[in-house]
Design an enzyme around this catalytic site. Structure first.
Site, PDB file in Angstrom:
ATOM      1  N   LYS A  78       0.858  -1.202   0.000  1.00 17.08           N
ATOM      2  CA  LYS A  78       0.000   0.000   0.000  1.00 17.08           C
ATOM      3  C   LYS A  78       0.886   1.242   0.000  1.00 17.08           C
ATOM      4  O   LYS A  78       1.896   1.293   0.711  1.00 17.08           O
ATOM      5  CB  LYS A  78      -0.882  -0.045   1.243  1.00 17.08           C
ATOM      6  N   SER A 153      -9.832   1.643   2.678  1.00 16.40           N
ATOM      7  CA  SER A 153      -8.937   2.443   1.858  1.00 16.40           C
ATOM      8  C   SER A 153      -7.936   1.626   1.037  1.00 16.40           C
ATOM      9  O   SER A 153      -7.387   2.137   0.065  1.00 16.40           O
ATOM     10  CB  SER A 153      -8.156   3.443   2.723  1.00 16.40           C
ATOM     11  N   SER A 177      -9.856  -0.821   6.725  1.00 18.12           N
ATOM     12  CA  SER A 177      -9.245  -0.667   5.404  1.00 18.12           C
ATOM     13  C   SER A 177      -8.623  -1.914   4.807  1.00 18.12           C
ATOM     14  O   SER A 177      -8.310  -1.927   3.618  1.00 18.12           O
ATOM     15  CB  SER A 177      -8.191   0.434   5.440  1.00 18.12           C
TER      16      SER A 177
HETATM   17  N1  GLN Z   1     -13.169   3.810   6.065  1.00 17.40           N
HETATM   18  C1  GLN Z   1     -12.277   4.090   7.146  1.00 17.40           C
HETATM   19  C2  GLN Z   1     -11.950   5.560   7.170  1.00 17.40           C
HETATM   20  O1  GLN Z   1     -12.204   6.206   6.215  1.00 17.40           O
HETATM   21  C3  GLN Z   1     -11.094   3.214   7.015  1.00 17.40           C
HETATM   22  C4  GLN Z   1      -9.776   3.790   7.345  1.00 17.40           C
HETATM   23  C5  GLN Z   1      -8.647   2.828   7.455  1.00 17.40           C
HETATM   24  O2  GLN Z   1      -8.821   1.729   7.984  1.00 17.40           O
HETATM   25  N2  GLN Z   1      -7.496   3.263   7.044  1.00 17.40           N
HETATM   26  O3  GLN Z   1     -11.467   6.080   8.125  1.00 17.40           O
END
Ligand code: GLN
Length: 478
Positions: A78, A153, A177
């Protein structure tokens, strides 16, 4: 089967038996990336030359009898995770030119075995989002249907594995995420317990929640990766000192399990009936399997409904503080229009951060400001304790919890992009365990009538990865 479609275990065996080389395997992945990246957009950077050099080096290690489990296996990371001397943007233009002089500990551990780094995966900028549409490098398309999101994400990391552009990927999970995109793309993704893996070199989002974990094709591959990644690191004071269990030696044990089904997760508002049914059918099949000893129990986690509100106070607060370091002064992109100090900050951040990142910085600055701190941040921390207690009382009765990973399958690209609340609600089943620091895995359990994958989440008590992976390995093929 094409080489790029192999699992870690299969690739390891093939390399060991000299059926193919790491260069062959790496070329197969690079070709797949070339063929598919314009449609799927899972990679921001591809390191073709260095990947081929690393593969040749791995082949030499294997020839010299130095093969370890990940030697010669191509993988992706990532882009919100730092890789030594290799561009890491976090999917935000402010870091478009950023080449870290250091590397995340978990990535160094994987590369020390001779794994081959193919490139960096697209994601929501700095991990902020649930659809990969908050990337400044464009959205990621779902390999099962290019008109749908890959989730977020870590959308690029999930799509790259599902589309066989790499054998496995490493991503970050603050509030879902890893699990939600794994569910949307039909692969396996593990969020480890808070502190299980070192976060050194992970671009920080919310420091009291951030975790880094593996995404792969099977539970066994996830267990293999956790054995390499986990453990204490003096560079991350939150990493736990406990010895790392032998996860791979404890798979497929037919122990007796008591599994809790939290009623709030199956009755949630906005839950698609078909998604729920596919998860319930899987539970039924596990129940009916004569080879397993699994008992199911309904449990209640009454504070579930506060998971999202608590998450979306704590995360922006910590975000607003963490993102202060990215200001266009010492590294990253500085706005060309900035003529004075104030504008170096204001214009560089204005141009280099996407909307969602700015929104979180503003919300977080507000909730931390004097006069509002007690009403928001401090209160959210108190409710967080109640959520932790909810899980504690459930785990006094059961070994693990099963829930759907997401209330719905992958949605249309663009359909929720401008509706912030709808996007936040996508995290309803993954935010409470994140707030509580617990490990959770998403495994593939079937496809809906739109031919889109459905994921089932299994949640364990803190540092309960061994039991979690054992149970997941037992049920993934039921
Ligand atoms: N959807 C979550 C957010 O927007 C996920 C974030 C994550 O796990 N990095 O904060």
């Amino acid at each position: 089967m094409k080489l790029n479609e192999l699992t870690i275990r299969q690739a390891y065996e093939g390399l060991k038996n000299k059926e193919f080389s790491s260069v062959d395997l790496t070329k197969a992945c690079l070709e797949r990336i070339k063929e598919r990246n314009k449609d799927i957009n899972a990679f921001i950077s591809v390191f073709e030359d260095s990947a081929l050099l690393e593969a040749a080096k791995a082949d030499k290690m294997i020839a010299d009898g130095q093969q370890q489990i990940l030697t010669g296996i191509p993988f992706a990371v990532k882009d919100a995770i730092d890789t030594l001397d290799l561009r890491s943007t976090g999917s935000a233009k402010i870091l478009d030119n950023y080449i870290p002089p250091f590397e995340a500990t978990v990535i160094s551990k994987i590369r020390a075995q001779g794994a081959v780094l193919l490139g960096k995966n697209n994601c929501d900028a700095f991990g902020h989002g649930a659809s990969n549409e908050n990337s400044m490098y464009g959205p990621v398309a779902n390999p099962h249907d290019l008109t749908k999101v890959a989730g977020g994400s870590s959308g690029g990391s999930a799509a790259a594995v599902a589309d066989h552009q790499c054998i496995f990927s490493i991503a970050e999970d603050t509030g879902g995420s890893i699990r939600q995109p794994a569910s949307f793309c039909g692969i396996v993704g593990l969020r480890p317990s808070y502190g299980r893996n070192s976060r050194y070199g992970i671009m920080p989002m919310a420091s009291s929640l951030d975790t880094v974990g593996p995404m792969g094709k099977t539970v066994e591959d996830i267990a293999i990766l956790m054995e390499v990644m986990a453990g204490q690191d003096t560079k991350d004071a939150t990493s736990v000192v406990d010895e790392v269990p032998k996860y791979t030696e404890n798979l497929n044990n037919k122990n007796k399990f008591v599994i809790g089904l939290p009623k709030e997760y199956f009755e949630a508002e906005g839950m698609e009936a078909e998604t729920r049914k596919i998860v319930e059918d899987k539970i039924k099949k596990i129940q009916e399997d004569k080879n397993l000893q699994v008992e199911f129990k309904e449990v209640s986690l009454p504070y579930t409904k506060y998971g999202i509100p608590v998450y979306y106070i704590i995360v922006p607060s910590e975000d607003s503080s963490n993102l202060g370091r990215i200001d266009g002064v010492r590294y990253g992109v500085r706005s060309e229009e900035a003529k004075d100090l104030y504008n170096i900050y204001a214009k560089s951040r204005g141009e280099g951060f996407p909307e969602e990142v700015k929104r979180r910085i503003m919300v977080g600055t507000y909730s931390l400001s004097s006069g509002y701190y007690d009403a928001y941040y401090s209160k959210a921390q108190k409710v967080r304790t109640l959520i932790i207690e909810d899980f504690n009382q459930a785990f006094a009765q059961v070994d693990l919890l099963i829930t759907p990973t997401s209330p719905f399958t992958a949605f249309e690209i663009g359909s929720k992009k401008d509706d912030v609340m709808a996007m936040y609600l996508a995290d309803v089943f993954v935010s409470p365990s994140s707030v509580a620091g617990l490990p959770g895995i998403s495994i593939y359990v079937g496809k809906d009538s739109k031919n889109l994958p459905v994921g089932m989440q299994i949640i364990a008590p803190r540092l309960g990865e061994e039991k979690l992976l054992n149970f997941a390995s037992l049920v993934e093929n039921v």
